[in-house]
Design a protein around this motif. Structure first.
Motif, PDB file in Angstrom:
ATOM      1  N   GLU A 160      75.190 -47.454   6.158  1.00 15.27           N
ATOM      2  CA  GLU A 160      75.636 -48.602   6.469  1.00 15.27           C
ATOM      3  C   GLU A 160      74.636 -49.720   6.466  1.00 15.27           C
ATOM      4  O   GLU A 160      73.680 -49.626   7.232  1.00 15.27           O
ATOM      5  N   LEU A 173      79.203 -49.824   2.218  1.00 12.75           N
ATOM      6  CA  LEU A 173      79.792 -50.370   3.558  1.00 12.75           C
ATOM      7  C   LEU A 173      78.584 -51.224   4.219  1.00 12.75           C
ATOM      8  O   LEU A 173      77.363 -50.738   4.451  1.00 12.75           O
ATOM      9  N   ASN A 201      77.857 -52.972   8.369  1.00 13.64           N
ATOM     10  CA  ASN A 201      78.117 -52.845   9.613  1.00 13.64           C
ATOM     11  C   ASN A 201      76.949 -53.553  10.496  1.00 13.64           C
ATOM     12  O   ASN A 201      75.899 -54.110   9.808  1.00 13.64           O
ATOM     13  N   LEU A 209      81.428 -47.226  11.217  1.00 16.14           N
ATOM     14  CA  LEU A 209      82.318 -47.710  10.855  1.00 16.14           C
ATOM     15  C   LEU A 209      83.786 -46.670  10.806  1.00 16.14           C
ATOM     16  O   LEU A 209      83.312 -45.445  10.844  1.00 16.14           O
TER      17      LEU A 209
END
Lengths: 187, 417
Positions: free
Chosen positions: B37, B72, B74, B82
Motif C-alpha cells: 500500500e 494501491l 492508502n 484496504l
C-alpha cells in the motif's frame, strides 16, 4: 584558414544559441527585441603545436615517413585473413594458400616491420575460452608463418575474442567471417 | 476428491502465472500472501510506480511471499488495510517523502493480520538511486522473517559492455542492473573483477595500447595502477577470498595457461601447462583450482591440486562446457547440450557438487551465460538471451526459482558479482 573558419563558425553558433535560449522560440515575433544575455561562451578552440613538431625537417624526412605509411598500407592490403572452423584452431586445407601468400608478403616486407596477428572468434563460446581460442588461432598462423621462413621474433599476437566482429548478423555466413586471424604491420 | 484438489492446484498455478511475470520456474506452494500500500506524498505517479515495481521485484526475489502486483494507495496512518487487502497475510505500507535538500525518505510499516509487526525508516540523498533503498527494504524484511541471509541483494555487479568493435566500457550496477554507472570508458576494457569483498576496487584488462595489461582501479580515489602485462591475452579469472591472490589466464608464448599471482610479493607461478587451452581458473580451496580446458578435445571443467599436480575431470555431462563459477563445494557451469553447434536452445547452466554425483539443470531455454555465484553461494547471477531479448537472471538455488529482469543495455562481455 580552415581552422579560422571553423572557429568563427563555432563562435557564431554559440552566440546564436545564447540568444535563443533566453526566450522560448515558439512563434516569437520577428521584430521582438532580444536582450543580449550575459553568458560566458565556450572558449575558442585552439591548436597547439608541440615543440618537437615545430621543427620542419627536410623534404626527404617527410617523404620517408609518408612512404613508410604507404608501404604499410599497401602491404596490409596484400595480407589475407585466415578463416577457421567452429571451435577449431587448426588451419583449414583451403586456407593454406592464404597462409603461403601471407608468409611471402611478410618475408618481402621491410625487416623493421613487425607482423601483428589478431585472433578473433564468433559470438558462440564463452568469454575467456573464446579469447584463448582466438589466441590459439593466431598461434597456429604464427607457427605456419615461421615454418614458411618468417622470423618468429618479428611476430606479435593478441586475441580480441568475440569483441572485434566484422559482421554482426545472426547467420552462419556471418559467424564464419568472424572466426579469423587478421594481419597488421607495425613499424 | 483427489480430482477436485488437482483441479484447484492447477487453477491456482494459472493464477500465479498471470501474477508473477518474472518467475520462470513456478511451483504451487503455500507461501504467505503480501500486498503493498503506497502512502507517498511529494512524488509524481511515474516515480511512485517505478518504486512500487522495484519493491515488488525485490520482494519476489526473496521467494518468501506471493506478492500481489496491484498498485494501491492508502493513508499511512490508516487504521485499516484496504478492502482489497483484507485477506492478505501481510501488508507492506510505505510512504515516500522528499526533504528540503532533495533527499528521499521512506517510512515503512509491515502489518500482519492488520497489526504492525515491523516499522522502519530509510533515507537516501538522491532519488535516482531509489533501487538501493528498495533492495535494503527487501533485505530487512527477509531478516525480519528469519530467512537465510540475502547479503547479495546489497552487493554491486560490475560488467563490461561492448559499444562497438574493439570499444567497451566498465559499468557498476545494482544486482538487477537497473542502476548503472559507467566508471571507465573511451577505450577497450574487458573482464572486470571485484578486487575485494568490500567492492571498493576492480581489476580489469586494458587492450588500449595493443598489449593486454591487467590494471587495478581504486573506486574511492580513481587511482589506476598497472599490475602486469603480457602478449596474447591476459585475464583476471578469480580473486581469492582474502583478496591477496589472483588466478590469471595468460599466454606469454601463444599458449593460454593459468597462473597464480601473489599481489603482495608480485610473484607469478604457472599452475597449468597443457599444450591446448586452459582458462577460467577458480579457487576451490587452499590447494585446488577448478578450470576450463579442452584437453579431451572439447571444453570441459577440470580441477587441479596445486600441491600434488593431480588433474581431475569434474563434469561428465554436456558437449561443450566452456565457463564456470565456483563457491564452496558447488560449481555452476555453462553447457552446450545439443550436438548442433548453431541450433536454438543451446546453452544451459548446470550445478554440480564436488561431494556428490548430483547434476541439476538450472535453466531451461535460450542461451544462458556468465554464471556468477554470490559470495554466500545462495544465488547465481547470469545473463539469458532468448528470442532476441536479453535478461539478467537470478537463480535462488534453495528455492528452485529463477527471476528475470529484462535488459536494455548492449552486449555484455563479462560480469562479476
Amino acid at each position: 584558414m580552415k581552422n579560422v573558419l571553423f572557429t568563427s563558425a563555432v563562435v557564431a553558433l554559440l552566440a546564436l544559441s545564447g540568444c535563443s535560449s533566453k526566450e522560448p522560440v515558439v512563434d516569437a515575433p520577428v521584430d521582438e527585441k532580444v536582450e543580449q544575455p550575459v553568458q560566458e561562451v565556450e572558449a575558442v578552440k585552439t591548436e597547439e603545436v608541440a615543440t618537437e613538431d615545430t621543427s620542419v625537417l627536410g623534404e626527404n624526412a617527410a617523404n620517408m615517413s609518408d612512404s613508410n605509411e604507404m608501404t604499410i598500407a599497401n602491404l596490409e592490403k596484400e595480407l589475407l585473413s585466415v578463416y577457421f572452423d567452429f571451435d577449431k584452431f587448426s588451419i583449414r586445407e583451403d586456407m593454406q594458400n592464404n597462409v603461403a601468400n601471407d608468409a611471402k608478403v611478410a618475408k618481402g616486407a621491410p625487416a623493421n616491420l613487425t607482423v601483428k596477428l589478431e585472433g578473433n572468434c564468433d559470438e558462440w563460446g564463452s568469454d575467456e575460452y573464446n579469447f584463448a581460442l582466438g589466441l590459439k588461432r593466431a598461434n597456429s598462423v604464427k607457427n605456419a608463418l615461421v615454418a614458411e621462413g618468417v622470423d618468429a621474433s618479428r611476430i606479435t599476437m593478441v586475441s580480441y575474442g568475440e569483441s572485434n566482429p566484422v559482421c554482426s548478423d545472426k547467420t552462419r555466413e556471418c559467424w564464419s567471417k568472424n572466426r579469423r586471424v587478421d594481419f597488421k604491420l607495425l613499424p | 476428491m483427489k480430482k477436485i484438489l488437482f483441479f484447484l492446484l492447477l487453477l491456482s498455478s494459472f493464477v500465479h502465472a498471470t501474477n508473477a511475470t518474472i518467475e520462470v520456474i513456478k511451483k504451487v506452494d503455500a507461501l504467505p500472501t503480501l500486498a503493498l500500500e503506497d502512502a507517498s506524498i511529494n512524488y509524481d505517479d511515474t516515480f511512485r510506480l517505478q518504486f512500487f515495481k522495484s519493491l515488488v521485484a525485490d520482494l519476489n526475489v526473496l521467494a518468501l511471499f506471493n506478492v500481489d502486483r496491484h498498485y494501491l494507495k492508502n493513508h499511512f496512518n490508516s487504521a485499516d488495510v484496504l478492502l482489497e487487502n483484507n485477506k492478505m497475510d501481510y501488508v507492506l505500507r510505505y510512504k515516500l517523502s522528499q526533504d528540503d535538500d532533495g533527499s528521499l525518505n521512506v517510512a515503512l510499516l509491515l502489518l500482519k493480520e492488520k497489526e504492525s509487526v515491523l516499522s522502519k525508516t530509510y533515507k537516501i540523498a538522491n532519488k535516482n538511486v531509489y533501487m538501493f533503498l528498495s533492495h535494503s527494504i527487501a533485505y530487512d524484511i527477509n531478516s525480519f522473517m528469519g530467512a537465510a541471509s540475502v547479503d547479495w541483494i546489497k552487493k554491486k555487479v560490475v560488467f563490461a559492455r561492448m559499444s562497438e568493435a574493439k570499444k567497451s566500457e566498465i559499468i557498476i550496477a545494482d544486482y538487477t542492473l537497473s542502476y548503472q554507472h559507467v566508471v571507465i570508458k573511451d577505450g577497450f576494457y574487458i573482464f572486470p573483477k571485484w578486487a575485494n569483498k568490500e567492492q571498493t576496487a576492480i581489476y580489469y584488462t586494458s587492450l588500449d595500447n595493443g598489449k593486454p595489461t591487467l590494471e587495478h582501479i581504486d573506486l574511492k580515489t580513481g587511482k589506476v595502477s598497472k599490475i602486469y602485462s603480457s602478449d596474447g591475452m591476459l585475464v583476471c579469472s578469480d580473486v581469492s577470498l582474502d583478496g591477496k591472490k589472483l588466478l590469471l589466464t595468460m599466454a606469454p608464448n601463444g599458449q593460454p595457461d593459468i597462473y597464480s599471482f601473489d599481489i603482495e610479493q608480485k610473484k607469478l607461478q604457472r599452475v597449468t601447462n597443457y599444450s591446448g587451452i586452459d582458462v577460467n581458473g577458480q579457487f576451490l580451496d587452499n590447494e585446488t583450482i577448478v578450470f576450463v580446458s579442452n584437453r579431451l578435445g572439447y571444453p570441459n571443467i577440470f580441477s587441479k591440486n596445486t600441491k600434488t599436480g593431480v588433474v581431475e575431470q569434474m563434469v561428465y555431462y554436456g558437449q561443450s562446457n566452456s565457463s564456470c563459477s565456483v563457491n564452496g563445494e558447488y560449481i555452476v557451469y555453462k553447457a552446450r547440450e545439443s550436438s548442433n553447434a548453431f541450433s536454438d536452445n543451446t546453452f544451459n547452466l548446470h550445478l554440480i557438487s564436488t561431494k556428490t554425483d548430483f547434476i541439476r539443470r538450472l535453466t531451461a531455454t535460450g542461451v544462458n551465460e556468465f554464471p556468477r555465484f554470490s559470495r554466500d553461494g545462495d544465488a547465481v547471477l547470469f545473463i539469458k538471451n532468448y528470442k532476441a531479448q536479453s535478461s539478467l537472471g537470478i537463480i535462488r538455488l534453495n528455492h528452485n526459482k529463477n527471476f528475470l529482469f529484462p535488459l536494455k543495455s548492449g552486449r555484455i562481455q563479462s560480469m562479476d558479482w
